[in-house]
Design an enzyme around this catalytic site. Structure first.
Site, PDB file in Angstrom:
ATOM      1  N   ARG A 134      26.478   2.369 -24.871  1.00 59.41           N
ATOM      2  CA  ARG A 134      26.202   3.457 -25.808  1.00 59.41           C
ATOM      3  C   ARG A 134      27.052   3.185 -27.057  1.00 59.41           C
ATOM      4  O   ARG A 134      28.259   2.954 -26.951  1.00 59.41           O
ATOM      5  CB  ARG A 134      26.610   4.800 -25.206  1.00 59.41           C
ATOM      6  N   THR A 157      23.488   9.228 -31.754  1.00 57.49           N
ATOM      7  CA  THR A 157      23.792   9.801 -33.074  1.00 57.49           C
ATOM      8  C   THR A 157      22.814  10.925 -33.409  1.00 57.49           C
ATOM      9  O   THR A 157      21.682  10.940 -32.906  1.00 57.49           O
ATOM     10  CB  THR A 157      23.709   8.713 -34.174  1.00 57.49           C
ATOM     11  N   ARG A 189      35.603  19.753 -30.528  1.00 59.25           N
ATOM     12  CA  ARG A 189      35.350  18.459 -31.182  1.00 59.25           C
ATOM     13  C   ARG A 189      34.016  18.473 -31.929  1.00 59.25           C
ATOM     14  O   ARG A 189      33.855  17.857 -32.974  1.00 59.25           O
ATOM     15  CB  ARG A 189      35.380  17.313 -30.167  1.00 59.25           C
ATOM     16  N   LYS A 191      34.696  10.827 -17.904  1.00 60.03           N
ATOM     17  CA  LYS A 191      35.862  10.462 -18.712  1.00 60.03           C
ATOM     18  C   LYS A 191      36.994  10.045 -17.773  1.00 60.03           C
ATOM     19  O   LYS A 191      37.441  10.852 -16.954  1.00 60.03           O
ATOM     20  CB  LYS A 191      36.298  11.642 -19.576  1.00 60.03           C
ATOM     21  N   LYS A 237      29.751   6.601 -33.374  1.00 57.37           N
ATOM     22  CA  LYS A 237      30.669   6.438 -34.513  1.00 57.37           C
ATOM     23  C   LYS A 237      32.114   6.622 -34.066  1.00 57.37           C
ATOM     24  O   LYS A 237      33.007   5.939 -34.547  1.00 57.37           O
ATOM     25  CB  LYS A 237      30.318   7.453 -35.608  1.00 57.37           C
ATOM     26  N   GLY A 238      32.364   7.575 -33.139  1.00 60.33           N
ATOM     27  CA  GLY A 238      33.731   7.843 -32.672  1.00 60.33           C
ATOM     28  C   GLY A 238      34.141   9.259 -33.009  1.00 60.33           C
ATOM     29  O   GLY A 238      33.935   9.703 -34.144  1.00 60.33           O
ATOM     30  N   ALA A 239      34.719   9.968 -32.031  1.00 61.20           N
ATOM     31  CA  ALA A 239      34.930  11.414 -32.189  1.00 61.20           C
ATOM     32  C   ALA A 239      36.382  11.856 -32.308  1.00 61.20           C
ATOM     33  O   ALA A 239      36.636  13.023 -32.575  1.00 61.20           O
ATOM     34  CB  ALA A 239      34.296  12.139 -30.999  1.00 61.20           C
ATOM     35  N   ASP A 295      32.629   7.127 -20.430  1.00 55.47           N
ATOM     36  CA  ASP A 295      32.785   7.563 -21.821  1.00 55.47           C
ATOM     37  C   ASP A 295      34.108   7.022 -22.352  1.00 55.47           C
ATOM     38  O   ASP A 295      35.051   6.827 -21.595  1.00 55.47           O
ATOM     39  CB  ASP A 295      32.817   9.100 -21.907  1.00 55.47           C
ATOM     40  N   MET A 296      34.157   6.796 -23.654  1.00 53.23           N
ATOM     41  CA  MET A 296      35.404   6.311 -24.236  1.00 53.23           C
ATOM     42  C   MET A 296      36.108   7.441 -24.963  1.00 53.23           C
ATOM     43  O   MET A 296      35.479   8.201 -25.703  1.00 53.23           O
ATOM     44  CB  MET A 296      35.143   5.140 -25.174  1.00 53.23           C
TER      45      MET A 296
HETATM   46  P1  FDA Z   1      27.572  12.429 -38.296  1.00 50.20           P
HETATM   47  O1  FDA Z   1      28.391  13.564 -37.762  1.00 50.20           O
HETATM   48  O2  FDA Z   1      28.264  11.276 -38.918  1.00 50.20           O
HETATM   49  O3  FDA Z   1      26.513  13.030 -39.288  1.00 50.20           O
HETATM   50  C1  FDA Z   1      25.764  12.202 -40.173  1.00 50.20           C
HETATM   51  C2  FDA Z   1      24.659  13.017 -40.782  1.00 50.20           C
HETATM   52  O4  FDA Z   1      23.673  13.347 -39.799  1.00 50.20           O
HETATM   53  C3  FDA Z   1      25.092  14.360 -41.352  1.00 50.20           C
HETATM   54  O5  FDA Z   1      25.612  14.237 -42.649  1.00 50.20           O
HETATM   55  C4  FDA Z   1      23.800  15.151 -41.305  1.00 50.20           C
HETATM   56  O6  FDA Z   1      22.966  14.816 -42.394  1.00 50.20           O
HETATM   57  C5  FDA Z   1      23.155  14.646 -40.019  1.00 50.20           C
HETATM   58  N1  FDA Z   1      23.479  15.507 -38.870  1.00 50.20           N
HETATM   59  C6  FDA Z   1      24.454  15.296 -37.977  1.00 50.20           C
HETATM   60  N2  FDA Z   1      24.466  16.275 -37.034  1.00 50.20           N
HETATM   61  C7  FDA Z   1      23.476  17.107 -37.350  1.00 50.20           C
HETATM   62  C8  FDA Z   1      22.977  18.323 -36.781  1.00 50.20           C
HETATM   63  N3  FDA Z   1      23.507  18.854 -35.680  1.00 50.20           N
HETATM   64  N4  FDA Z   1      21.932  18.932 -37.382  1.00 50.20           N
HETATM   65  C9  FDA Z   1      21.375  18.412 -38.524  1.00 50.20           C
HETATM   66  N5  FDA Z   1      21.805  17.270 -39.112  1.00 50.20           N
HETATM   67  C10 FDA Z   1      22.832  16.629 -38.539  1.00 50.20           C
HETATM   68  N6  FDA Z   1      32.325   9.825 -29.228  1.00 50.20           N
HETATM   69  C11 FDA Z   1      33.357   9.171 -28.619  1.00 50.20           C
HETATM   70  O7  FDA Z   1      34.390   8.933 -29.245  1.00 50.20           O
HETATM   71  N7  FDA Z   1      33.208   8.778 -27.313  1.00 50.20           N
HETATM   72  C12 FDA Z   1      32.076   8.987 -26.588  1.00 50.20           C
HETATM   73  O8  FDA Z   1      32.004   8.596 -25.423  1.00 50.20           O
HETATM   74  C13 FDA Z   1      31.003   9.669 -27.240  1.00 50.20           C
HETATM   75  N8  FDA Z   1      29.814   9.923 -26.584  1.00 50.20           N
HETATM   76  C14 FDA Z   1      28.754  10.468 -27.285  1.00 50.20           C
HETATM   77  C15 FDA Z   1      27.507  10.634 -26.660  1.00 50.20           C
HETATM   78  C16 FDA Z   1      26.423  11.128 -27.387  1.00 50.20           C
HETATM   79  C17 FDA Z   1      25.093  11.251 -26.720  1.00 50.20           C
HETATM   80  C18 FDA Z   1      26.579  11.469 -28.765  1.00 50.20           C
HETATM   81  C19 FDA Z   1      25.419  11.962 -29.582  1.00 50.20           C
HETATM   82  C20 FDA Z   1      27.808  11.342 -29.356  1.00 50.20           C
HETATM   83  C21 FDA Z   1      28.914  10.875 -28.634  1.00 50.20           C
HETATM   84  N9  FDA Z   1      30.160  10.756 -29.242  1.00 50.20           N
HETATM   85  C22 FDA Z   1      31.172  10.086 -28.569  1.00 50.20           C
HETATM   86  C23 FDA Z   1      30.422  11.412 -30.553  1.00 50.20           C
HETATM   87  C24 FDA Z   1      30.232  10.474 -31.717  1.00 50.20           C
HETATM   88  O9  FDA Z   1      31.273   9.521 -31.730  1.00 50.20           O
HETATM   89  C25 FDA Z   1      30.231  11.216 -33.064  1.00 50.20           C
HETATM   90  O10 FDA Z   1      31.490  11.835 -33.217  1.00 50.20           O
HETATM   91  C26 FDA Z   1      29.180  12.278 -33.184  1.00 50.20           C
HETATM   92  O11 FDA Z   1      27.962  11.880 -32.639  1.00 50.20           O
HETATM   93  C27 FDA Z   1      28.965  12.643 -34.679  1.00 50.20           C
HETATM   94  O12 FDA Z   1      28.447  11.545 -35.389  1.00 50.20           O
HETATM   95  P2  FDA Z   1      26.873  11.370 -35.683  1.00 50.20           P
HETATM   96  O13 FDA Z   1      26.591   9.913 -35.624  1.00 50.20           O
HETATM   97  O14 FDA Z   1      26.077  12.208 -34.733  1.00 50.20           O
HETATM   98  O15 FDA Z   1      26.592  11.894 -37.131  1.00 50.20           O
END
Ligand code: FDA
Length: 325
Positions: free
Chosen positions: A180, A222, A284, A98, A183-185, A132-133
């Site tokens: 990579r 994701t 987060r 970061k 969605k965004g955190a 990372d962003m």
């Molecule tokens: P989301 O949280 O939208 O969930 C969608 C659905 O998936 C849920 O309703 C559920 O059904 C299922 N689900 C999700 N998690 C689950 C679990 N643990 N167990 C069971 N089911 C589950 N962000 C950022 O801003 N900058 C960055 O550099 C990064 N880097 C990064 C690296 C990696 C490897 C990952 C996986 C993520 C990031 N992120 C990130 C975070 C990202 O932006 C996001 O906030 C999270 O991944 C949450 O979104 P998801 O797409 O995982 O699913």
């Protein structure tokens, strides 16, 4: 998830007192399930186990939003040590970092110098570095830093966050990088980012599809099985080879699915965070998904933790009430 709860955990993730306190506690509150240790030796053991299961890793030395030069320099040294550890142990792994941990908020040239040392060292060992962003306030500055390296080094890449309106423009500009897509955190303003899950998910799918068709290498990061299933169908339909993309998930999340995807023959990379600075990262993860609270409630809070979180909750509520006025 209710926005208030999400905002509460994002607020907690940025609380300096709790961040400082957490360093002294060691891994607590369930963080030990999603953070691969507090030091390099513990992290290496975790990565070796994942590698043995056919999973590659991206290693994150936890820490962000650093405002003191000595803290940024210590982080740089630690990341250089991680690069040495990857090389010495012949790990199937690369680095996620970061920019704000390395001085982005202190001074541009200072941060650039720190990053240069890291990128150069990693290049010598043919190790990839992912920038990372972080939040929108740091987005353009992070891309500017990346631009400084792009003509000299080929071992760098970054992240595209689908909640930003500008994501499509950025993905087109950086399509030849290993990207990579997430969605965004972070909590972002409605002037710059989609606020609703449906809109974010739609843009996320569009960006992934576009980069799979037009980019070089795509990391789809994701835990969302609907997105993963969509990608599986899409690559099959468009005859996209499995060596053009990978799935990524965070350490400790959906572990069964991580292994399942490897068994199905997909490339898989686990994001492995480690270090004493685990607190902001962990909060987060709680903000993202209510079910992640299971990690926390299973733990027995000690009194100090309860008091600190209680004080933070009161601060958060007061802040919200004040804002409403
Ligand atoms: P989301 O949280 O939208 O969930 C969608 C659905 O998936 C849920 O309703 C559920 O059904 C299922 N689900 C999700 N998690 C689950 C679990 N643990 N167990 C069971 N089911 C589950 N962000 C950022 O801003 N900058 C960055 O550099 C990064 N880097 C990064 C690296 C990696 C490897 C990952 C996986 C993520 C990031 N992120 C990130 C975070 C990202 O932006 C996001 O906030 C999270 O991944 C949450 O979104 P998801 O797409 O995982 O699913």
């Amino acid at each position: 998830m209710d926005n208030a709860v999400r905002n509460f955990f994002i607020y907690l993730s940025q609380n300096k007192t709790l961040n400082q306190g957490a360093k002294k506690w060691g891994l607590r509150l369930g963080a030990q399930n999603v953070v691969a240790g507090t030091n390099i030796d513990e992290m290496v053991e975790s990565v070796k186990k994942l590698n043995a299961d056919g999973i590659s890793c991206t290693i994150d030395n936890l820490g962000e939003f650093v405002f003191e030069k000595e803290v940024a320099l210590a982080a740089k040294e630690q990341i250089l040590n991680v690069i040495e550890a990857i090389h010495e142990n012949n790990l199937d792994a690369h680095i996620s970092l970061k920019p704000s941990q390395l001085g982005l908020d202190i001074d541009h040239d200072f941060c650039l110098n720190n990053l240069t040392e890291i990128v150069k060292k990693a290049h010598e060992y043919n190790i990839f570095i992912n920038f990372d962003m972080e939040d929108y306030a740091r987005l353009q500055a992070s891309f500017d830093l990346l631009d400084k390296f792009s003509s000299t080094y080929d071992n760098i890449g970054t992240v595209i966050q689908a909640y930003f309106f500008r994501a499509k423009e950025d993905i087109e500009k950086y399509k030849n990088f290993r990207l990579r897509i997430v969605k965004g955190a972070y909590k972002e303003d409605e002037a710059v980012a989609y606020q609703h899950k449906q809109e974010i998910d739609r843009n996320y799918i569009e960006l992934i599809e576009w980069h799979l068709l037009n980019g070089t290498f795509t990391s789809i990061a994701t835990h969302d099985h609907l997105v993963i299933n969509h990608v599986k169908d899409f690559v099959q339909k468009h005859n996209i080879s499995k060596d053009k993309f990978e799935f990524q998930m965070l350490y400790g999340f959906r572990v069964d699915m991580q292994h399942e995807l490897v068994k199905e023959g997909y490339q898989f990379c686990t994001y492995v965070p480690f270090g004493e600075d685990w607190y902001g990262y962990f909060m987060r993860r709680l903000a993202e998904r209510p079910q992640n609270l299971n990690l926390l409630v299973k733990q027995v809070f000690n009194k100090k933790t309860n008091t600190l979180i209680g004080v933070a909750a009161a601060g958060f509520l007061l802040g919200r009430l004040t804002k409403r006025k």
